[in-house]
Design a protein around this motif. Structure first.
Motif, PDB file in Angstrom:
ATOM      1  N   SER A   1      62.606  25.185  50.304  1.00  0.00           N
ATOM      2  CA  SER A   1      61.776  25.133  49.246  1.00  0.00           C
ATOM      3  C   SER A   1      62.521  24.598  48.207  1.00  0.00           C
ATOM      4  O   SER A   1      63.534  24.799  47.736  1.00  0.00           O
TER       5      SER A   1
ATOM      6  N   THR B   1      61.328  24.430  43.862  1.00  0.00           N
ATOM      7  CA  THR B   1      60.317  24.733  42.898  1.00  0.00           C
ATOM      8  C   THR B   1      60.708  24.738  41.422  1.00  0.00           C
ATOM      9  O   THR B   1      61.950  24.587  41.365  1.00  0.00           O
TER      10      THR B   1
ATOM     11  N   SER C   1      59.372  25.546  37.232  1.00  0.00           N
ATOM     12  CA  SER C   1      58.424  26.099  36.207  1.00  0.00           C
ATOM     13  C   SER C   1      57.478  25.058  35.982  1.00  0.00           C
ATOM     14  O   SER C   1      57.846  24.057  35.559  1.00  0.00           O
ATOM     15  N   ARG C   2      56.198  25.251  36.232  1.00  0.00           N
ATOM     16  CA  ARG C   2      55.174  24.224  35.822  1.00  0.00           C
ATOM     17  C   ARG C   2      55.239  23.530  34.263  1.00  0.00           C
ATOM     18  O   ARG C   2      55.015  22.672  33.766  1.00  0.00           O
TER      19      ARG C   2
ATOM     20  N   LYS D   1      54.376  18.975  49.915  1.00  0.00           N
ATOM     21  CA  LYS D   1      53.987  19.480  48.755  1.00  0.00           C
ATOM     22  C   LYS D   1      52.888  20.536  48.683  1.00  0.00           C
ATOM     23  O   LYS D   1      51.847  20.298  49.341  1.00  0.00           O
ATOM     24  N   ASP D   2      53.015  21.590  47.794  1.00  0.00           N
ATOM     25  CA  ASP D   2      51.849  22.568  47.676  1.00  0.00           C
ATOM     26  C   ASP D   2      51.809  22.491  46.065  1.00  0.00           C
ATOM     27  O   ASP D   2      52.710  23.342  45.293  1.00  0.00           O
ATOM     28  N   ASN D   3      50.677  21.625  45.739  1.00  0.00           N
ATOM     29  CA  ASN D   3      50.820  21.727  44.243  1.00  0.00           C
ATOM     30  C   ASN D   3      50.212  22.990  43.386  1.00  0.00           C
ATOM     31  O   ASN D   3      50.962  23.203  42.317  1.00  0.00           O
ATOM     32  N   ALA D   4      49.643  23.836  44.187  1.00  0.00           N
ATOM     33  CA  ALA D   4      49.155  25.150  43.791  1.00  0.00           C
ATOM     34  C   ALA D   4      50.505  25.840  43.199  1.00  0.00           C
ATOM     35  O   ALA D   4      50.495  26.555  42.511  1.00  0.00           O
ATOM     36  N   LYS D   5      51.476  25.758  43.963  1.00  0.00           N
ATOM     37  CA  LYS D   5      52.423  26.595  44.065  1.00  0.00           C
ATOM     38  C   LYS D   5      53.818  25.814  43.326  1.00  0.00           C
ATOM     39  O   LYS D   5      54.835  26.279  43.026  1.00  0.00           O
ATOM     40  N   ASN D   6      53.530  24.632  42.825  1.00  0.00           N
ATOM     41  CA  ASN D   6      54.496  23.787  42.408  1.00  0.00           C
ATOM     42  C   ASN D   6      55.712  23.740  43.114  1.00  0.00           C
ATOM     43  O   ASN D   6      56.938  24.083  42.654  1.00  0.00           O
ATOM     44  N   THR D   7      55.636  23.604  44.433  1.00  0.00           N
ATOM     45  CA  THR D   7      56.774  23.610  45.411  1.00  0.00           C
ATOM     46  C   THR D   7      56.545  22.388  46.223  1.00  0.00           C
ATOM     47  O   THR D   7      55.534  21.974  46.639  1.00  0.00           O
TER      48      THR D   7
ATOM     49  N   TYR E   1      58.657  21.282  49.967  1.00  0.00           N
ATOM     50  CA  TYR E   1      59.152  21.906  51.170  1.00  0.00           C
ATOM     51  C   TYR E   1      59.814  20.790  52.054  1.00  0.00           C
ATOM     52  O   TYR E   1      59.480  19.583  52.010  1.00  0.00           O
TER      53      TYR E   1
END
Length: 130
Positions: A21, A23, A25-26, A74-80, A82
């Motif tokens: 992962s 990530t 901070s947004r 990408k998981d945009n909701a988690k700003n992550t 993989y």
């Protein structure tokens, strides 16, 4: 201060799987709007670009060495972002780094982009396959 943080590395047996992962901070870096990539480097070897996902989050591109075994997402909701790795081999042992760039397809050549401003890097996570 922009910081990418990788996690998920570790030791795994040959043929095993890991999910890395990356990530941030947004407030400092919205990964959903960035072209993202995973690289790896083993001591004494050149840095190798493995996979990239374009800023839109759909188009991807892989190095031949990992095609069919690794998946970037990408998981945009988690700003992550993989990197799902499967069928791991001893030659996959390395420190894995994620990178972010503002160019929509900045990492399409799986190299470090030279014309999209700052490329952001994490400090890496170690993967050992034995």
């Amino acid at each position: 201060h922009v910081q990418l943080v990788e996690s998920g590395g570790g030791s795994v047996q040959v043929g095993g799987s890991l999910r890395l992962s990356c990530t941030a901070s947004r407030d400092t870096l919205d990964l959903g709007s960035k072209c993202m990539a995973w690289f790896r480097q083993d001591p004494g070897k050149e840095r190798e670009g493995l996979a990239t996902i374009y800023a839109g989050g759909v188009a991807t591109h892989y190095a031949d060495s990992v095609k069919g075994r690794f998946t970037i997402s990408k998981d945009n909701a988690k700003n992550t972002v993989y990197l799902q790795m499967s069928s791991l081999k001893p030659e996959d042992t390395a420190t894995y780094y994620c990178a972010a760039s503002s160019g929509v397809a900045a990492f399409e050549a799986l190299g470090v982009p030279s014309r999209y401003g700052t490329t952001y890097w994490g400090k890496g996570t170690q993967v050992t396959v034995s």
